[in-house]
Design an enzyme around this catalytic site. Structure first.
Site, PDB file in Angstrom:
ATOM      1  N   ASP A 170      63.404  60.350  42.152  1.00 34.21           N
ATOM      2  CA  ASP A 170      64.162  60.885  41.034  1.00 34.21           C
ATOM      3  C   ASP A 170      64.284  62.398  41.141  1.00 34.21           C
ATOM      4  O   ASP A 170      63.288  63.111  41.022  1.00 34.21           O
ATOM      5  CB  ASP A 170      63.434  60.494  39.739  1.00 34.21           C
ATOM      6  CG  ASP A 170      64.214  60.898  38.505  1.00 34.21           C
ATOM      7  OD1 ASP A 170      65.371  61.332  38.644  1.00 34.21           O
ATOM      8  OD2 ASP A 170      63.657  60.782  37.398  1.00 34.21           O
ATOM      9  N   ASP A 374      72.259  64.460  40.066  1.00 37.28           N
ATOM     10  CA  ASP A 374      71.158  63.577  39.711  1.00 37.28           C
ATOM     11  C   ASP A 374      71.203  62.310  40.554  1.00 37.28           C
ATOM     12  O   ASP A 374      72.266  61.724  40.739  1.00 37.28           O
ATOM     13  CB  ASP A 374      71.284  63.233  38.219  1.00 37.28           C
ATOM     14  CG  ASP A 374      70.122  62.395  37.715  1.00 37.28           C
ATOM     15  OD1 ASP A 374      69.011  62.555  38.244  1.00 37.28           O
ATOM     16  OD2 ASP A 374      70.317  61.583  36.796  1.00 37.28           O
TER      17      ASP A 374
END
Ligand SMILES: *[C@@H]1O[C@H](CO)[C@@H](O)[C@H](O)[C@H]1NC(C)=O
Ligand SMILES: *[C@@H]1O[C@H](CO)[C@@H](O)[C@H](O)[C@H]1NC(C)=O
Ligand SMILES: *[C@@H]1O[C@H](CO)[C@@H](O)[C@H](O)[C@H]1NC(C)=O
Ligand SMILES: *[C@@H]1O[C@H](CO)[C@@H](O)[C@H](O)[C@H]1NC(C)=O
Ligand SMILES: *[C@@H]1O[C@H](CO)[C@@H](O)[C@H](O)[C@H]1NC(C)=O
Ligand SMILES: *[C@@H]1O[C@H](CO)[C@@H](O)[C@H](O)[C@H]1NC(C)=O
Length: 499
Positions: A170, A374
């Protein structure tokens, strides 16, 4: 019989003059190959795979350059190549490989909520709630659905002796955590055995009132709490998805030669939500507690990845430069520091072009709310007015195709039933003050299908207004090398060599 020469040259001329004009006038018959502004693709490539392609399984490449940096193989969470051997705590797991666009969009909304919350952290005694009672998640109960907070997984080793864990990675958070024994609240089902601190000789708790414990607030948006002098953390990813436990240090193994003693991570004793059957999460944000910062001495705060398409397992996550910063195909744009979101990678997105036309968008609409890149958001979110411009030009260039039903935030969908090949305008993201960093979205990143050809949608969405957070999502990063150079505060993009 060959057509007369003059006829051939006539066709050739027609083809040349067509490149710019015919695309918008429905005469793509003449365009058999992708050109500078158009992808010509087989519609079959839009459908998710039913099986892991064995020809790509197991292979992976770290891309160009000498292979001195370690590369971890990336799998897509819903890839058919990822078949759990046995799910430990829940033997009959629903088929995790079934790709549903509806689920993906729901998951994406949850992810956006998390990102937004991180930008405006509020101290809400989260950990107190989490560590005391068994929390139930609204998502967990839905049968047949395996959500994931991010779509991509890699494997890391933890403890002495080492055990391997499949974790999501992440770029939108810093704290690495795995589910730990004993579970005091809830632990979601995972493939591997739970991490057991008592079985490792190198595990130790971090105590309160240390500089390490102080990092928790920045990394999670919630202050650390003391439990019999052990540093407690809680991180909430949105809609009931969370991990809570103790900050600890342990030996982390990336490869047999790349071992990090005293790596700070969360030993999660209460975890629930969108983690699929993974053991936890590898935090690759830009903050202090991130793996990237903790491995700085070895990898110089440099990493890159190539996110594979759903059917392939050839993605890679590489730590260290490995020569890629010298690759002429990689174009860099600067990272913008933004105090609102310490883990996030903000970029100066300034424009878009579609089918070779630069859209007339005022650059400031992007900077008002900011733009992050992201790995955990799937669909790219653009400022409302920028999306409107993209949609209108895309629809114009696609006007020869039949529109299909919209789906949630995806309002530009097509019905390609009966087609075998389609021409789709290329989409280019423009970065920097002079719009000079051009990042062409791969053909796999323009459209997303609901699993059938009757609903294939433009894989971009608008935010509610022009002031919200905007995100460059993972669907648009597919098959690109995305290079994070924290030392030089820049992010680069180039064509990747993954599936
Ligand atoms: C599941 O765990 C087993 C061993 O515990 C491992 O061999 C296998 O690769 C894992 N599968 C996935 C999909 O992570
Ligand atoms: C770590 O701290 C927790 C909470 O205080 C405690 O239950 C656990 O036994 C500690 N583990 C070690 C190895 O000290
Ligand atoms: C990172 O850690 C260092 C050293 O502990 C500290 O001085 C600095 O303020 C921290 N940075 C952030 C953003 O928390
Ligand atoms: C990274 O880690 C070092 C300690 O290893 C620390 O001094 C530094 O401030 C950290 N943070 C950042 C953002 O570099
Ligand atoms: C981003 O680009 C815009 C448009 O040219 C420019 O005005 C702005 O200063 C840039 N922002 C940063 C933080 O560099
Ligand atoms: C995909 O969309 C079409 C058209 O809206 C619909 O008929 C079909 O049921 C959808 N399929 C799935 C798997 O959602």
């Amino acid at each position: 019989m060959a057509p007369p020469v003059f006829f051939q040259s006539f066709c050739f001329l027609l083809l040349i003059t067509c490149v710019h004009h015919c695309v918008s006038h429905g005469e793509e018959v003449l365009l058999r190959k992708s050109n500078q502004h158009t992808h010509v693709m087989r519609v079959s490539s839009l459908l998710p795979p039913s099986d892991c392609s064995t020809s790509t399984k197991g292979q992976h490449s770290s891309g160009p350059g000498p292979k001195k940096s370690p590369s971890l193989q990336i799998l897509h969470k819903r890839s058919p190549c990822l078949r759990p051997q046995k799910a430990q705590t829940q033997p009959k797991t629903p088929h995790p490989h079934h790709f549903s666009l509806e689920q993906t969009l729901l998951q994406d909304q949850i992810r956006l909520n998390y990102l937004q919350n991180q930008l405006s952290p509020k101290s809400n005694n989260l950990q107190k709630q989490l560590l005391k009672k068994k929390t139930t998640s609204s998502l967990k109960s839905r049968p047949g659905v395996l959500y994931a907070i991010t779509s991509y997984v890699v494997q890391i080793g933890l403890g002495t002796p080492k055990s391997d864990f499949t974790v999501t990675f992440d770029t939108g958070s810093d704290l690495t955590w795995v589910q730990c024994e004993p579970c005091v609240g809830h632990c979601h089902p995972q493939n591997e055995t739970l991490f057991a601190p008592t079985h490792s000789t190198t595990y130790s708790n971090i105590t309160c009132l240390t500089s390490e414990c102080d990092q928790i607030f920045k990394a999670t948006g919630d202050p650390a709490r003391c439990y019999s002098s052990t540093c407690g953390y809680g991180i909430q990813y949105g809609d009931g998805s969370f991990s809570a436990g103790f900050l600890a240090s342990e030996t982390l193994t990336v490869t047999p030669t790349d071992i990090f003693p005293n790596f700070l991570f969360g030993c999660g004793q209460n975890n629930d939500g969108l983690f699929g059957t993974t053991a936890g999460l590898l935090g690759l944000g830009r903050g202090n507690l991130s793996f990237i910062n903790q491995s700085a001495k070895k990898y110089n705060r440099f990493f890159y990845y190539c996110l594979p398409i759903l059917s392939s397992s050839t993605g890679y996550l590489t730590f260290g430069d490995n020569g890629i910063s010298g690759d002429k195909n990689v174009k860099f744009t600067k990272m913008i520091p933004d105090p609102r979101g310490p883990p996030f990678y903000f970029l100066n997105l300034t424009g878009l072009s579609v089918g070779g036309h630069k859209l007339g968008i005022t650059p400031s609409v992007f900077s008002t709310g900011g733009v992050i890149i992201d790995s955990g958001t799937v669909i790219t979110r653009l400022p409302k007015s920028a999306y409107a411009a993209l949609r209108s030009e895309f629809r114009r260039l696609m006007s020869r195709y039949k529109l299909g039903n919209p789906l949630s935030v995806l309002d530009t969908c097509y019905d390609f039933s009966g087609q075998s090949e389609i021409s789709v305008p290329k989409i280019v993201l423009l970065f920097g003050e002079r719009f000079d960093v051009e990042v062409e979205v791969d053909s796999s990143g323009v459209l997303i299908s609901n699993g059938t050809l009757s609903q294939v949608c433009l894989a971009f969405a608008g935010t509610r207004d022009d002031g919200g957070l905007n995100v460059v999502g993972s669907w648009q990063q597919q098959k690109l090398n995305v290079v994070y150079d924290l030392g030089k505060q820049r992010v680069g993009f180039g064509p990747g060599v993954c599936g």
